[in-house]
Scaffold this active site. Structure first.
Site, short mmCIF file in Angstrom:
data_model
loop_
_atom_site.label_atom_id
_atom_site.label_comp_id
_atom_site.label_asym_id
_atom_site.label_seq_id
_atom_site.Cartn_x
_atom_site.Cartn_y
_atom_site.Cartn_z
N GLY A 1 0.01 9.82 33.49
CA GLY A 1 -0.30 9.91 34.91
C GLY A 1 -1.37 8.92 35.31
CB SER B 1 8.21 7.60 32.51
OG SER B 1 8.21 6.35 33.16
CD GLU C 1 -2.19 -6.61 22.24
OE1 GLU C 1 -1.08 -6.61 22.80
OE2 GLU C 1 -3.24 -6.97 22.79
CD GLU D 1 5.39 -10.64 40.23
OE1 GLU D 1 5.34 -9.43 39.88
OE2 GLU D 1 6.46 -11.26 40.36
C1 FAD Z 1 10.55 2.12 35.04
C2 FAD Z 1 9.13 2.37 35.38
C3 FAD Z 1 8.43 3.34 34.68
C4 FAD Z 1 7.10 3.61 34.97
N1 FAD Z 1 6.46 4.60 34.28
C5 FAD Z 1 5.17 4.90 34.59
C6 FAD Z 1 4.50 5.98 33.95
O1 FAD Z 1 5.06 6.65 33.10
N2 FAD Z 1 3.23 6.25 34.29
C7 FAD Z 1 2.56 5.52 35.22
O2 FAD Z 1 1.38 5.78 35.45
N3 FAD Z 1 3.17 4.49 35.88
C8 FAD Z 1 4.46 4.18 35.60
N4 FAD Z 1 5.11 3.16 36.26
C9 FAD Z 1 4.40 2.49 37.34
C10 FAD Z 1 4.06 1.03 37.07
O3 FAD Z 1 3.00 0.93 36.15
C11 FAD Z 1 3.70 0.41 38.43
O4 FAD Z 1 4.85 0.44 39.21
C12 FAD Z 1 3.21 -1.00 38.31
O5 FAD Z 1 1.97 -1.07 37.66
C13 FAD Z 1 3.12 -1.69 39.68
O6 FAD Z 1 2.42 -0.92 40.59
P1 FAD Z 1 3.05 -0.61 42.04
O7 FAD Z 1 4.36 0.00 41.83
O8 FAD Z 1 2.04 0.13 42.83
O9 FAD Z 1 3.26 -2.02 42.71
P2 FAD Z 1 2.16 -2.92 43.39
O10 FAD Z 1 0.96 -3.02 42.54
O11 FAD Z 1 1.96 -2.50 44.81
O12 FAD Z 1 2.89 -4.29 43.36
C14 FAD Z 1 3.85 -4.71 44.34
C15 FAD Z 1 4.13 -6.17 44.11
O13 FAD Z 1 2.93 -6.92 44.32
C16 FAD Z 1 2.63 -7.68 43.18
N5 FAD Z 1 1.18 -7.75 42.98
C17 FAD Z 1 0.29 -6.74 42.99
N6 FAD Z 1 -0.94 -7.18 42.68
C18 FAD Z 1 -0.82 -8.51 42.43
C19 FAD Z 1 -1.73 -9.51 42.05
N7 FAD Z 1 -3.01 -9.28 41.79
N8 FAD Z 1 -1.25 -10.76 41.88
C20 FAD Z 1 0.07 -11.03 42.11
N9 FAD Z 1 0.97 -10.11 42.47
C21 FAD Z 1 0.52 -8.86 42.63
C22 FAD Z 1 3.29 -6.96 42.04
O14 FAD Z 1 3.54 -7.81 40.95
C23 FAD Z 1 4.56 -6.46 42.68
O15 FAD Z 1 5.53 -7.46 42.67
C24 FAD Z 1 6.45 2.88 35.99
C25 FAD Z 1 7.16 1.93 36.71
C26 FAD Z 1 8.49 1.67 36.41
C27 FAD Z 1 9.23 0.63 37.21
#
Ligand code: FAD
Lengths: 398, 386
Positions: free
Chosen positions: A131, A165, A248, A379
């Site tokens: 979470g 997830s 890693e 990114e």
């Molecule tokens: C299949 C899947 C499983 C997942 N499982 C888990 C889980 O079990 N637990 C959990 O906690 N999370 C989980 N996640 C969440 C995942 O970690 C986040 O979706 C991810 O870190 C991106 O955050 P966001 O969705 O808020 O997108 P945002 O951070 O809002 O990003 C939106 C877009 O903006 C870009 N962006 C954001 N900041 C920058 C920057 N500084 N420079 C350039 N581009 C940027 C991103 O690359 C993306 O393209 C999961 C996601 C997926 C798709």
């Protein structure tokens, strides 16, 4: 330079193969069961599979023996990953606990926490979810808002997680919550362990773009967590989470699954009718298949370099971002190649007549899209490479 | 398991990097572009030979330094990084072919080559748009106690000043390298210039008469029980592979050099009040280049090991690293031009020199398409065999 596994390691591999020959076929992947089948039965099957594998000594390889691990060498870990992939065994149901929480507890947990939680992660008796992400905190995870207030011997947690997830099937959740709202954003966060059956937790499963259930929203409404379920120092959660996010892996287990995907696609392209011949008669498609092979070999040897650095006691550090970025892009290119190999037939839904390979490639295509988002977006990997490998200035000022 | 350079190889790399930085300036390359070709002055050639680099992968008893393929690749990569002329890799490759061809070829010629007093280069490619050993149509025909070689070769790198050409020619049992003195009657060499200022040429062989033993290795059928040395066909092919691998190492050096100068520039150059490297359109492009470079290096080490061990997948891995190196070098050097802005488009700055070297290298020893076709063919063969 030497890429050979020692005779002892090869022995280890042989014993594992013999074991797998005798035991594969019993495993079921609950996530592949889809909407229809017996989900609870499949879930139990997946827990049983992990337990069987653990009892045979093939889960928790790096962990201390005291807590049910093997204290095996890095090379043996790689061998296990390779062979499990070679035998196409289903992914281990408790992977999140195994790859993220377990190593964290080994380093940062109290002795009681290790004794209490590690064996049950290994045996899949307790399934874990992560979470971390929230609606307002994804890439910028440190902006998370879920609060944990101290009340006597307990934390009282209120807030929302998202994209969690496996939340509907998880027994426990490790989460990040803000314990000091007045501190700078990275200094007021704590790392907590929470039983998913605690009153006040609500899980709302979300369908992903591929149509499957993979992740969920998790709501916390004054959820009480005993103080001894804090990992590390109070307010010290950010550092702990960062180290685990960097935990890693050499990525070598990815290679075999990608290799099998390419092999299967190659077979499809060699038999799929196109005019008077087959799809793979097309010279430009042939080059793309060869290119996909190059990409997979590159990932394999990149993995060996990471492994070799780890064995020599060097941390690959941000170098792991290179592997993750390449692997996610490669997976997507391969899925795209599959759809282009199908040509116009790629539009057919799963159960349609004429559909190629029962629609597996469209599913693979959608699945691949998530690989450059979850676990840090492409990114963000590029930011990491630019800043920590190349030494360029930070792109984000916060 | 140890999949990095050994300590000795790291020491050699550092020594080579220092040597080239001290003794070879990219200004030579730029200046020579106006008065091509860019060549290694005799004095420097003597130095690199004395350092043991021309014979780096030749057995010690044959006058070389006894290094493996990975060690040779270290030298090629550093030469690429420094834009040192390709002659080093060309002659190094020919020297390895002579060494492996058996005792007949160890002696004055090979020792002279290692010592820097004589030069040999290989000639594989031919006109007609098909590349590599399979496309060779030049023939080596036995006529009594003579071997008669006829055909024409193009894109022969570093041909001027060479005294022996190792010409790939067709024999009844495949392809073989034939040692042809550059001044033999019937040999016509027309020098040309490569886009990086390098020196290449066309070689026409008009019924060149050679002694019967001018062929490297044995071209007798496998069942003839002949023990005249290495299998000529395998030797010719592995020589092409070695040249390809060293070409890829050279490109890797070029890509890393271009990435390094561009990264430094992106840290220094300020626009809108910030270093341009803080803009992701800039930093992400460089991050992608870094990925290309790391991938290429991984494949390079894999191909070196496979060649050294004589593994059956060596040729495929060599093709793989050439494909990866081609892409890395072009992306790195094009990014270098773009991300330097106006100054990147000047003659003064070095970045176009890297781009030229990259574009020349990409087209040498088979372009990407050639190697992808080779990989596909080998895969199909392997499938048919199983
Ligand atoms: C299949 C899947 C499983 C997942 N499982 C888990 C889980 O079990 N637990 C959990 O906690 N999370 C989980 N996640 C969440 C995942 O970690 C986040 O979706 C991810 O870190 C991106 O955050 P966001 O969705 O808020 O997108 P945002 O951070 O809002 O990003 C939106 C877009 O903006 C870009 N962006 C954001 N900041 C920058 C920057 N500084 N420079 C350039 N581009 C940027 C991103 O690359 C993306 O393209 C999961 C996601 C997926 C798709």
């Amino acid at each position: 330079m030497d890429l050979h596994f020692s005779a002892e390691d090869e022995q280890y591999r042989l014993r594992l193969r013999e074991w797998l020959e005798a035991h594969t076929g019993r495993a079921k992947n609950p996530l592949a069961a889809g909407g229809g089948g017996d989900i609870m039965g499949a879930l139990q099957g997946a827990r049983d599979w992990q337990r069987t594998l653990w009892e045979a000594g093939y889960v928790g390889l790096a962990w201390p023996k005291e807590y049910g691990g093997q204290e095996a060498t890095l090379t043996q870990q790689v061998i296990v990953n390779q062979e499990l992939a070679r035998y196409s065994t289903p992914p281990l149901i408790n992977t999140i606990g195994l790859t993220i929480l377990g190593p964290t507890l080994v380093v940062n947990g109290t002795d009681d926490q290790r004794r209490r939680f590690l064996p049950k992660i290994l045996s899949a008796e307790e399934l874990w979810c992560q979470g971390f992400s929230e609606p307002e905190a994804g890439s910028d995870l440190a902006s998370l808002r879920t609060r944990a207030e101290i009340d006597g011997d307990e934390f009282v947690v209120t807030g929302q997680k998202v994209w969690t997830s496996l939340a509907p099937i998880a027994d426990w959740c490790f989460l990040l919550a803000r314990t000091d709202p007045n501190a700078p954003k990275r200094e007021g966060i704590s790392y907590l362990l929470c039983n998913m059956r605690t009153p006040g937790i609500k899980v709302n499963a979300l369908r992903n773009a591929a149509g499957g259930i993979h992740f969920s929203e998790v709501f916390f409404d004054e959820v009480r967590i005993p103080r001894d379920q804090l990992v590390g120092e109070l307010h010290g959660g950010w550092q702990i989470a960062r180290t685990t996010l960097e935990h890693e892996r050499s990525g070598l287990s990815n290679v075999l699954s990608l290799e099998q995907t390419l092999k299967r696609l190659w077979a499809t392209a060699s038999s799929l009718q196109q005019g008077t011949g087959v799809a793979l008669d097309d010279p430009s498609l042939r080059r793309e298949f060869a290119r996909a092979w190059v990409d997979i070999e590159a990932l394999r040897y990149l993995g060996f370099r990471t492994l070799s650095a780890q064995i020599a006691g060097r941390t690959p550090g941000a170098g792991a971002s290179v592997g993750k970025l390449h692997a996610s892009q490669l997976r997507q290119r391969l899925a795209d190649l599959a759809l282009r190999t199908e040509g116009p037939l790629a539009q057919l839904a799963k159960r349609s007549p004429h559909v190629v390979d029962r629609g597996r490639w469209v599913a693979a295509y959608f699945d691949a899209l998530g690989h450059s988002i979850g676990g840090g977006t492409a990114e963000i990997q590029r930011n990491t490479i630019a800043e920590r490998v190349l030494g360029l200035p930070r792109s984000v000022v916060d | 398991m140890d999949f990095e350079l050994s300590d000795e190889q790291v020491a050699l790399r550092d020594a080579a990097r220092d040597y080239f930085a001290n003794r070879w300036s990219r200004d030579h390359v730029r200046d020579a572009l106006d008065r091509p070709p860019v060549v290694v002055p005799d004095e420097l050639w003597q130095e690199v030979a004395e350092l043991g680099w021309v014979g780096i992968a030749v057995a010690v008893e044959a006058g070389g330094s006894g290094g493996d393929v990975a060690t040779a690749a270290v030298i090629a990569e550093e030469a690429g990084r420094a834009l040192f002329p390709s002659a080093l890799a060309s002659v190094l490759t020919a020297a390895v072919a002579l060494d492996r061809a058996g005792d007949r070829w160890r002696g004055a010629l090979l020792e002279g080559v290692c010592a820097g007093t004589r030069r040999a280069v290989c000639a594989f490619e031919e006109p007609g748009g098909a590349w590599g050993p399979d496309a060779v149509r030049t023939t080596a025909v036995r006529d009594g106690d003579r071997l008669v070689v006829s055909g024409s070769k193009i894109l022969v790198a570093d041909v001027e000043g060479t005294d022996t050409l190792l010409v790939a020619a067709r024999t009844p049992t495949g392809v073989a390298l034939v040692a042809v003195p550059a001044d033999a009657p019937g040999v016509t060499i027309t020098p040309m210039i490569r886009i990086d200022g390098g020196q290449i040429g066309e070689v026409v062989l008009d019924a060149v008469q050679l002694p019967a033993d001018a062929l490297l290795g044995s071209d007798a059928p496998a069942d003839a029980g002949d023990d005249a040395g290495a299998d000529a066909d395998a030797l010719a092919r592995s020589t092409y592979d070695l040249g390809t691998l060293l070409g890829a190492a050279d490109l890797l050096g070029v890509a890393e050099a271009a990435l390094a100068v561009t990264t430094a520039f992106a840290n220094d150059r300020v626009q809108f009040g910030r270093p341009i490297g803080s803009f992701q359109a800039v930093s992400h492009r460089l991050a992608d280049v870094l990925v290309d470079v790391e991938i290429t290096r991984s494949l390079l080490y894999a191909a070196c090991l496979a060649m050294d061990e004589g593994r059956p997948d060596a040729a495929e891995l060599v093709s793989a690293v050439k494909v990866a190196a081609n892409e890395a070098a072009v992306r790195a050097t094009e990014a270098a031009v773009q991300l330097h802005g106006g100054i990147g488009f000047t003659w003064e700055l070095d970045v176009h020199l890297y781009l030229r070297r990259a574009r020349a290298g990409v087209a040498t020893f088979g372009d990407g398409a050639h190697h992808l076709d080779r990989i596909f063919a080998q895969h199909t063969q392997a499938r048919a065999a199983t």
